[in-house]
Design a protein around this motif. Structure first.
Motif, PDB file in Angstrom:
ATOM      1  N   ASN A 116       0.854  -1.170   0.000  1.00  0.00           N
ATOM      2  CA  ASN A 116       0.000   0.000   0.000  1.00  0.00           C
ATOM      3  C   ASN A 116       0.897   1.229   0.000  1.00  0.00           C
ATOM      4  O   ASN A 116       1.865   1.288   0.745  1.00  0.00           O
ATOM      5  N   ASN A 117       0.573   2.222  -0.787  1.00  0.00           N
ATOM      6  CA  ASN A 117       1.423   3.418  -0.829  1.00  0.00           C
ATOM      7  C   ASN A 117       0.893   4.552   0.050  1.00  0.00           C
ATOM      8  O   ASN A 117       1.318   5.682  -0.085  1.00  0.00           O
ATOM      9  N   THR A 118       0.001   4.235   0.971  1.00  0.00           N
ATOM     10  CA  THR A 118      -0.502   5.243   1.895  1.00  0.00           C
ATOM     11  C   THR A 118       0.403   5.289   3.117  1.00  0.00           C
ATOM     12  O   THR A 118       0.530   4.299   3.829  1.00  0.00           O
ATOM     13  N   LEU A 120       1.622   5.539   6.736  1.00  0.00           N
ATOM     14  CA  LEU A 120       0.935   5.319   8.000  1.00  0.00           C
ATOM     15  C   LEU A 120       1.592   6.049   9.163  1.00  0.00           C
ATOM     16  O   LEU A 120       0.931   6.401  10.122  1.00  0.00           O
TER      17      LEU A 120
END
Length: 157
Positions: A116-118, A120
């Motif tokens: 995931n490229n979000t 955190l």
């Protein structure tokens, strides 16, 4: 006669066989950006409130990080190599090229691993441009301290 209990060599061989079959990857980070992040970190020892950035750069030569239980690893490469200096992971990506890392890991695992490229864990105190934290003196201190990473991963300030 066998007691059914594995000795240390047998345990190590079994573990190595499993380890070698796995796809192992890691991310590394530009050492100058990493030091700024360590300085402003929220967990571990929070040193940005206790010393100037110049002092931090001067003292970081004595430690690898600012955790409460610091490790003996001085460079990121140290985490990724065995006692003989052999890289133990299949792929090393750069945090600064995370979109490329996502594609490469997906490709190298035939789609089994999708990252995931979000982000955190973004440290809000850390400046967006790490370069503004440095002067010639502190830049050189970090270059000397993390020379191994800078050369191996081909980093520039």
């Amino acid at each position: 006669p066998s007691s059914g209990i594995l000795n240390n060599t047998e345990i190590k061989n079994k573990a190595n066989n499993k380890f070698n079959k796995m796809f192992k990857f890691s991310l590394v980070r530009n050492p100058w950006a990493r030091v700024v992040s360590l300085y402003f970190r929220r967990e571990g020892l929070q040193l940005s409130e206790k010393m100037s950035f110049i002092e931090f750069c001067e003292k970081i030569k004595y430690a690898s990080d600012t955790c409460k239980q610091p490790s003996l690893h001085k460079n990121q490469l140290d985490w990724l190599t065995d006692e003989n200096g052999n890289v133990m992971v299949d792929y090393i990506g750069k945090l600064e090229e995370f979109d490329k890392v996502i594609e490469n890991v997906y490709s190298k695992t035939d789609g089994r691993v999708k990252l995931n490229n979000t982000p955190l864990n973004v440290n809000q105190k850390s400046p967006k441009d790490y370069k503004k934290m440095y002067n010639d003196y502190t830049k050189k201190l970090i270059e000397e301290k993390f020379n191994k990473d800078i050369n191996y991963f081909n980093y520039n300030f």
